[in-house]
Design a protein around this motif. Sequence first.
Motif, mmCIF file in Angstrom:
data_model
loop_
_atom_site.group_PDB
_atom_site.id
_atom_site.type_symbol
_atom_site.label_atom_id
_atom_site.label_comp_id
_atom_site.label_asym_id
_atom_site.label_seq_id
_atom_site.Cartn_x
_atom_site.Cartn_y
_atom_site.Cartn_z
ATOM 1 N N UNK A 1 0.785 -1.231 0.000
ATOM 2 C CA UNK A 1 0.000 0.000 0.000
ATOM 3 C C UNK A 1 0.812 1.272 0.000
ATOM 4 N N UNK A 2 2.098 1.187 0.484
ATOM 5 C CA UNK A 2 3.018 2.326 0.502
ATOM 6 C C UNK A 2 2.477 3.500 1.311
ATOM 7 N N UNK A 3 1.894 3.201 2.469
ATOM 8 C CA UNK A 3 1.445 4.254 3.372
ATOM 9 C C UNK A 3 2.204 4.153 4.686
ATOM 10 N N UNK A 4 2.321 5.250 5.380
ATOM 11 C CA UNK A 4 3.001 5.271 6.669
ATOM 12 C C UNK A 4 2.212 4.452 7.698
ATOM 13 N N UNK A 5 2.922 3.761 8.571
ATOM 14 C CA UNK A 5 2.296 2.964 9.600
ATOM 15 C C UNK A 5 2.492 3.555 10.993
#
Length: 312
Positions: free
Chosen positions: A130-134
Amino acid sequence: MASLAPEISIVVPTYNRLAELRAALASILDQTVCRPVELIVVDDGSVDGTWNWLSEHMACLPAVKLIRSPRNDGPGPARNLALKVARGRYFLPIDSDFILIGGSLDHILAAIRENSGYHLLFFPCLQFPGMRRLDTLQGRCEISRESFLTTPVGELIPVADLCYLRSHDLSYPGLRAGGEGLLWARMLAGGPALFVDSPIVLYRTDVKGRICTLDYQMGNPAALAEVADALVELFPPNSGGTLRTIRCRKLRASGTYHLLAGHGRIGRRRLMSAAACGDVAAIVTLAASLGGTQFFRKLFQLYRTRVRPAYL
């Protein structure tokens, strides 16, 4: 390279994830050339050919150490095996299904040199694919022990001072289901960590068997109950304010996993303690437990699939 004391030891435990391990090691080795870094890989009792592959492809590399555990004890004990032989001043734990983002080692080395007053650094990661910050943080900031315990900071990647760990006799907990946060909480008792706002790894969520997945939680509730019990111990019984609220949640999580494991008496005791602190969800969970273990497991599965995608 091998004769020089490295600045950082990268520790990679692995268990039956050969395909993912190959990708992880490739992403690391691409960045270690001419840098003061060593790589320690611990095969935690794999039975999928991991050790044979490591022996054939990795043993000849001078900056790589290989360790084989005779049995599968979990990621914490596996990392402890690596830390016993690590020569770096700092160490970076990398899961065998992570991908180290290009240029990350240079960022980490620079951060270590520029912030030597901190014995613990945290970096963000990106969920893959997804390439989103966690994480929930923004910008460079300090993280205290209390904020680490009470604030939902999200998934962070630590870089820790190995000398500090050894001088304070600290190590990973011997738990099968991880519990790495217990170690970081103990380190934070000696002072705040620094959050460096630069993602360093891709955190793969397309890999089976992660602790946050329903399948793992349904299959390993006793191991997760051990982690939840240990987390409860971080909060004194007389805690007030936010610490009291978080302690109640940890008690509820402990009770839930004990019930899933069939430990009815201890599970209900944990839930009653949480309910006594005013945790309404614990009362609901306690009522649901009256239907028995199988009924409770079905309700938990329904809750996880319909209401909340993660629980601990």
